[in-house]
Every structure is written in C-alpha cells, then in structure tokens.
Design an enzyme around this catalytic site. Structure first.
Site, PDB file in Angstrom:
ATOM      1  N   GLU A 155       0.171  -3.146 -14.416  1.00  0.00           N
ATOM      2  CA  GLU A 155       1.503  -3.266 -15.033  1.00  0.00           C
ATOM      3  C   GLU A 155       1.466  -4.258 -16.199  1.00  0.00           C
ATOM      4  O   GLU A 155       2.178  -4.093 -17.189  1.00  0.00           O
ATOM      5  CB  GLU A 155       2.527  -3.704 -13.972  1.00  0.00           C
ATOM      6  CG  GLU A 155       2.820  -2.602 -12.953  1.00  0.00           C
ATOM      7  CD  GLU A 155       3.445  -3.079 -11.640  1.00  0.00           C
ATOM      8  OE1 GLU A 155       3.570  -2.258 -10.717  1.00  0.00           O
ATOM      9  OE2 GLU A 155       3.791  -4.275 -11.531  1.00  0.00           O
TER      10      GLU A 155
ATOM     11  N   GLN B  45       9.713  -6.278 -11.878  1.00  0.00           N
ATOM     12  CA  GLN B  45       8.473  -6.712 -12.534  1.00  0.00           C
ATOM     13  C   GLN B  45       8.042  -5.825 -13.701  1.00  0.00           C
ATOM     14  O   GLN B  45       7.645  -6.313 -14.751  1.00  0.00           O
ATOM     15  CB  GLN B  45       7.339  -6.798 -11.500  1.00  0.00           C
ATOM     16  CG  GLN B  45       6.024  -7.236 -12.118  1.00  0.00           C
ATOM     17  CD  GLN B  45       4.999  -7.647 -11.086  1.00  0.00           C
ATOM     18  OE1 GLN B  45       5.274  -8.492 -10.239  1.00  0.00           O
ATOM     19  NE2 GLN B  45       3.811  -7.058 -11.141  1.00  0.00           N
TER      20      GLN B  45
ATOM     21  N   HIS C 267       0.785  -1.236   0.000  1.00  0.00           N
ATOM     22  CA  HIS C 267       0.000   0.000   0.000  1.00  0.00           C
ATOM     23  C   HIS C 267       0.817   1.286   0.000  1.00  0.00           C
ATOM     24  O   HIS C 267       0.498   2.223  -0.708  1.00  0.00           O
ATOM     25  CB  HIS C 267      -0.932   0.016   1.223  1.00  0.00           C
ATOM     26  CG  HIS C 267      -2.208  -0.708   0.982  1.00  0.00           C
ATOM     27  ND1 HIS C 267      -3.434  -0.121   1.125  1.00  0.00           N
ATOM     28  CD2 HIS C 267      -2.450  -1.966   0.577  1.00  0.00           C
ATOM     29  CE1 HIS C 267      -4.378  -0.996   0.845  1.00  0.00           C
ATOM     30  NE2 HIS C 267      -3.806  -2.128   0.509  1.00  0.00           N
TER      31      HIS C 267
ATOM     32  N   ASP D 174      -4.139   6.882   2.799  1.00  0.00           N
ATOM     33  CA  ASP D 174      -4.659   5.644   2.235  1.00  0.00           C
ATOM     34  C   ASP D 174      -6.170   5.673   2.414  1.00  0.00           C
ATOM     35  O   ASP D 174      -6.674   6.050   3.484  1.00  0.00           O
ATOM     36  CB  ASP D 174      -4.047   4.457   2.988  1.00  0.00           C
ATOM     37  CG  ASP D 174      -4.248   3.144   2.242  1.00  0.00           C
ATOM     38  OD1 ASP D 174      -5.424   2.743   2.049  1.00  0.00           O
ATOM     39  OD2 ASP D 174      -3.255   2.529   1.841  1.00  0.00           O
TER      40      ASP D 174
ATOM     41  N   THR E 263      -5.739   2.123  -3.408  1.00  0.00           N
ATOM     42  CA  THR E 263      -4.641   1.427  -4.081  1.00  0.00           C
ATOM     43  C   THR E 263      -5.112   0.277  -4.976  1.00  0.00           C
ATOM     44  O   THR E 263      -4.314  -0.323  -5.672  1.00  0.00           O
ATOM     45  CB  THR E 263      -3.608   0.876  -3.073  1.00  0.00           C
ATOM     46  OG1 THR E 263      -4.301   0.042  -2.145  1.00  0.00           O
ATOM     47  CG2 THR E 263      -2.905   1.982  -2.333  1.00  0.00           C
TER      48      THR E 263
HETATM   49  C1  U2F Z   1      -2.125  -6.086  -2.325  1.00  0.00           C
HETATM   50  O1  U2F Z   1      -1.432  -6.627  -3.427  1.00  0.00           O
HETATM   51  P1  U2F Z   1       0.086  -7.021  -3.574  1.00  0.00           P
HETATM   52  O2  U2F Z   1       0.960  -6.022  -2.962  1.00  0.00           O
HETATM   53  O3  U2F Z   1       0.322  -8.411  -3.158  1.00  0.00           O
HETATM   54  O4  U2F Z   1       0.225  -7.062  -5.181  1.00  0.00           O
HETATM   55  P2  U2F Z   1       0.189  -5.935  -6.293  1.00  0.00           P
HETATM   56  O5  U2F Z   1      -0.907  -4.952  -6.135  1.00  0.00           O
HETATM   57  O6  U2F Z   1       0.187  -6.694  -7.545  1.00  0.00           O
HETATM   58  O7  U2F Z   1       1.545  -5.157  -6.103  1.00  0.00           O
HETATM   59  C2  U2F Z   1       2.778  -5.795  -6.101  1.00  0.00           C
HETATM   60  C3  U2F Z   1       3.831  -4.780  -6.536  1.00  0.00           C
HETATM   61  O8  U2F Z   1       5.123  -5.314  -6.253  1.00  0.00           O
HETATM   62  C4  U2F Z   1       5.923  -5.325  -7.414  1.00  0.00           C
HETATM   63  C5  U2F Z   1       4.967  -5.284  -8.581  1.00  0.00           C
HETATM   64  C6  U2F Z   1       3.786  -4.480  -8.024  1.00  0.00           C
HETATM   65  O9  U2F Z   1       3.996  -3.099  -8.238  1.00  0.00           O
HETATM   66  O10 U2F Z   1       5.584  -4.692  -9.700  1.00  0.00           O
HETATM   67  N1  U2F Z   1       6.762  -6.545  -7.472  1.00  0.00           N
HETATM   68  C7  U2F Z   1       8.023  -6.466  -7.939  1.00  0.00           C
HETATM   69  O11 U2F Z   1       8.475  -5.396  -8.333  1.00  0.00           O
HETATM   70  N2  U2F Z   1       8.807  -7.597  -7.972  1.00  0.00           N
HETATM   71  C8  U2F Z   1       8.332  -8.809  -7.568  1.00  0.00           C
HETATM   72  O12 U2F Z   1       9.099  -9.776  -7.625  1.00  0.00           O
HETATM   73  C9  U2F Z   1       7.003  -8.889  -7.083  1.00  0.00           C
HETATM   74  C10 U2F Z   1       6.233  -7.739  -7.049  1.00  0.00           C
HETATM   75  C11 U2F Z   1      -3.403  -6.887  -2.182  1.00  0.00           C
HETATM   76  F1  U2F Z   1      -3.062  -8.178  -1.862  1.00  0.00           F
HETATM   77  C12 U2F Z   1      -4.209  -6.834  -3.467  1.00  0.00           C
HETATM   78  O13 U2F Z   1      -5.391  -7.586  -3.307  1.00  0.00           O
HETATM   79  C13 U2F Z   1      -4.524  -5.388  -3.836  1.00  0.00           C
HETATM   80  O14 U2F Z   1      -5.139  -5.328  -5.102  1.00  0.00           O
HETATM   81  C14 U2F Z   1      -3.224  -4.575  -3.852  1.00  0.00           C
HETATM   82  C15 U2F Z   1      -3.489  -3.106  -4.080  1.00  0.00           C
HETATM   83  O15 U2F Z   1      -4.239  -2.590  -3.017  1.00  0.00           O
HETATM   84  O16 U2F Z   1      -2.489  -4.734  -2.636  1.00  0.00           O
END
Ligand code: U2F
Length: 454
Positions: A360, A337, A20, A118, A140
């Site tokens: 992305e 990523q 977040h 947030d 987010t």
């Molecule tokens: C929560 O989601 P997450 O944080 O688990 O997942 P994402 O929204 O997809 O964000 C992951 C970010 O981490 C980066 C990737 C994303 O920007 O590019 N990343 C990376 O750079 N290298 C890696 O090896 C792995 C990830 C929640 F669980 C979801 O349900 C929500 O939708 C989200 C947004 O609130 O937050």
C-alpha cells in the site's frame, strides 16, 4: 439479484488470525463477481466470518459464510499470546474444515470442485488430492519470503541450520545483498516451533498446487518472481488488491466508500505536500511501551505533523504534562490506511513491514521507516532498503528518540527522502500498469477464474 443457477462449487479455507482472511475475502469477492455460476463457500471461524461479512460494503448472492469450530477448549481464557489460539485452531484442522465443507455441499447441493485456501494450510493440498480437485493456495506475504520458504532445504544445505549470521544468500537469484540474518525465523535457527513446521511443510507442498496466488504484482520484484514461476505450476500475481476494487462498484457515479469519521483525510488536505508522518504497526504487533513512548517524544520534539493508528490509551505513553490535545497530529484506533497513504500530504510511513502495508505504501508512493518485529517483516524491511531503496530501518533496530528523529528528518527533510520518492514513482507506475486492462495482474486473474470455473 439471485439470477442464474449455480453449477460449480468452490470452497475457500481461510486462516482466521491477523489480517490473513481479509485479502482472501476480497479476492473471493472479485472471483465471485467474475464467475456468477460458481457458489463460493467461505470457511473460517464464526468470529472471522462475522468481521468480514459485516464489514464488506457489498454482498454477492454466490458467496456464503460457513463457520468452522475454532478448536478452543471450553472456558478458554486468552493469555495475551495469540499463538496459543492459533495452536488450538491448527490442532482442530483439517477435521473442523471437513465438517463445514460437507455442510456447504449439502446447502448448495453441489460437490466441491476446487479448493482455495490460505497458503499456510498445506494440508488442503492433501484434501485436494484425495478429492481429486484443483488446489489454489493464496500467500498473503510478499514474493521474497515465499521463495525463502519454498527454498528452505536449499538454504539449509548451504548455510546449515544453526542460524544467526552474516553469510550471504547470493546463491538465491535476487538475494546477493541479503544475509542469513534477514531470513524469517524458522528457516534456520529455531526449526521446531509449530509455525516453523507449518511453513516448512507449506514450502514443500506449494510446488504441487494447481496454482499459487499472491497479493502482489510481477514487476515489483521480477528476479524473484521468475524463480517462483519456475518452482510453481502457475504463479499468479493478482494484486495490488488496494488498486483493484473487490467487485464492480454498486453505481459508477458513487464515490468509493471512505471511512473518514475521524476527519483525518480532511485534516490531511490542510497539510503541506509530503510533510505528514503516518504511523501504524499493523493488526498483530503492539510495540513495547518504551518504544512507543520514545516515538511520541520524537514527534513532540521534532514537531512533524502525524497520523497515528494507535490501539490503547495514548496518554499512558505520553511524557508528563502532555495530552492528546497538545499534539500536532491525529490519533485514531484504526485509520483509513490506503487513503492516508494515497494522500499527497503523507510524507513517510512508520511501519512494522507487514506485506500489505508495504504494498500500500508503494501504491501511495510513500517512503518507509521500518521497525520490523517477527516473521517475514525483517526480510520485508531489507527488501525496502536494499532491493528497492524506498525506506530505512530505525538505527539500532529499536525505536529510541534520537533514532526516530534521525529517520524522520532523513525521509522528510533530506535528499535521501527525495531519492526514495523518485524510486517509488517508478514502482508506483509499474503497479498502475500491472492492473490496467490487459496488464499482468488482470491476465493472472483471468487464469485464476479459469481454474475455479473448470
Ligand atoms: C501480518 O501483518 P499485519 O496484519 O499486522 O499487517 P499488514 O500486512 O501490513 O496488514 C495490515 C492491513 O490493515 C490495514 C492496512 C493493511 O491492509 O491497510 N490497516 C488499516 O486499514 N488501518 C489501520 O489503522 C491499520 C491497518 C503479519 F504480521 C505480517 O508479518 C505479514 O506480512 C502480513 C501478511 O501475511 O500479515
């Protein structure tokens, strides 16, 4: 350079869990570059602040971190369930934030004139009312889950609250192909969890905010965006963040910073176009070991080259007789990523459907194989499948070896995958246009700058 004096003070209240705080931090860096006369105090736990401020390639003189107590009891031992720490943190709020906000006012000599937070923090709406300052919550996730939270009362009136069912959501604009089962949990079904209560209160409070900001672009889901515009005083789509650098690069002649210590981007250069599977389940979820093992077997059997962002020891899930070296791919604990998804060799993204990942993937033009776990992820998967046609869920909802092979072949080998790529091209172009000069996102961003500098 510490040039002009600061005349305004904006406090930013960040949720320190999951991913977040990252997007909020990068939005604040953009705002700070656009409004050098504003002092931004960034309020979150010391742990989250340390991670954000050490990772950022640039520091701006007008953004400062202030630590907020995390509310954990002394001698707290993490149980493995992250929700426990979230619960303690929320119990300590908003008093913990108020303390740091006062510190920031004392340090800057400026009264806070605007609160950015947030969106989870509905209570910041109350703080803003009391302080008589604008409140800008930042969501987010994506627009669809946001609408589901804002229209929770309507959904409950129409469908009841017992949850679990195939009734259509066609009474919501843009939701005719969606069902009750697709909704994030807590809207119907289990209503009483702390997170469900938080999200309900958020949905009630957001329409009163000065503006609601989101990491998205208007054209990605226009029908839903239009409803949200009618619900909010202002709905500002200021993304996709991955297409907009946080602030002007230190020198225009320098290439963007890449984190390719692992050499995976160079390795991608040696692969065929749209042939590689990229696998990541985001920052919060760890799929159960049997699903990871099934996926590893699927990769071995099908032979598709891959990059896997994998936390933990891969050897524990590999079939007997296999080790890291015997695989046709790269395993990294953290992948670059955005660059991987932007590379022409990447042909499919196996994802948990976190919103940042989906956006992305759209920007990179990569179709998705979806294995959602909680929260908004299921709704995001349905959006990918039913609204956009740019990905598929794994058959049966759980990763098994045959289901994984089938999905990989569908996207990487069959015409369905080609069709997804065609649809992605359209969305990808819309994303590009949205961030161009005078596109919808910079226009929304300017209106955000106006709010925080007033
Ligand atoms: C929560 O989601 P997450 O944080 O688990 O997942 P994402 O929204 O997809 O964000 C992951 C970010 O981490 C980066 C990737 C994303 O920007 O590019 N990343 C990376 O750079 N290298 C890696 O090896 C792995 C990830 C929640 F669980 C979801 O349900 C929500 O939708 C989200 C947004 O609130 O937050």
């Amino acid at each position: 350079a510490n040039s002009k004096p600061q005349t305004h003070h904006v406090s930013v209240l960040a949720f320190p869990f999951g991913s977040h705080a990252g997007p909020l931090h990068s939005l604040v860096l953009r705002l700070a570059a656009a409004a050098p006369q504003v002092a931004f105090s960034f309020l979150t736990t010391s742990k989250a602040n340390a991670a954000l401020f050490s990772k950022s390639p640039l520091s701006l003189h007008n953004v400062k971190a202030y630590n907020v107590p995390d509310g954990l009891p002394e001698n707290f031992v993490p149980s493995g369930n992250p929700e426990v720490a979230v619960g303690f943190f929320l119990k300590a709020a908003p008093a913990n934030f108020m303390g740091s906000l006062k510190d920031a006012e004392a340090a800057t000599g400026l009264r806070v004139g605007c609160l950015v937070s947030d969106a989870f923090f509905w209570f910041v709406g109350d703080m803003a009312e009391e302080m008589k300052v604008p409140w800008v919550p930042v969501w987010t996730g994506g627009p669809r889950s946001l609408l589901a939270h804002v229209d929770t009362d309507l959904i409950r009136q129409r469908l009841g609250t017992s949850g679990g069912g195939k009734q259509t959501l066609d009474f919501l604009p843009g939701f005719s192909r969606f069902q009750m089962d697709d909704l994030p949990e807590g809207i119907v079904g289990k209503l009483e969890s702390p997170l469900a209560t938080l999200l309900y209160k958020m949905g009630q409070k957001l329409p009163k905010a000065t503006a609601v900001a989101i990491n998205s672009f208007e054209e990605v889901d226009p029908e839903v965006v239009n409803v949200l515009k009618s619900r909010f005083q202002k709905f500002l789509n200021v993304g996709p963040f991955s297409l907009i650098p946080s602030s002007p690069s230190p020198s225009p002649s320098l290439p963007p910073l890449l984190n390719d210590e692992s050499g995976c981007l160079e390795w991608l250069d040696t692969q065929k176009p749209a042939s590689v599977a990229y696998i990541s389940f985001g920052s919060v979820v760890t799929p159960p070991p049997h699903e990871l093992a099934a996926f590893a077997e699927a990769l071995i059997e099908s032979g598709f080259p891959f990059i896997w962002s994998f936390r933990g020891n891969i050897e524990e899930i590999l079939p007997k007789g296999y080790d890291k070296m015997s695989l046709n791919g790269k395993i990294l604990s953290w992948a670059p990523q955005v660059q991987v998804l932007g590379h022409s060799s990447t042909g499919v993204f196996v994802t948990h459907c976190g919103w940042n990942s989906i956006l992305e993937s759209i920007v990179g033009g990569v179709p998705m194989i979806c294995r959602p776990f909680f929260g908004d992820q299921n709704l995001n998967m349905r959006t990918v499948e039913a609204a956009w046609g740019i990905g598929v869920g794994v058959e049966g909802g759980l990763i098994t070896k045959p289901a994984a092979i089938k999905a990989l072949e569908l996207v990487l080998k069959q015409k369905e995958g080609e069709e997804m790529r065609e649809k992605l091209k359209i969305l990808q172009n819309l994303a590009q246009q949205a961030v161009e000069w005078n596109g919808s996102s910079p226009r929304a961003f300017n209106s955000l700058v106006e709010i925080v500098t007033k």
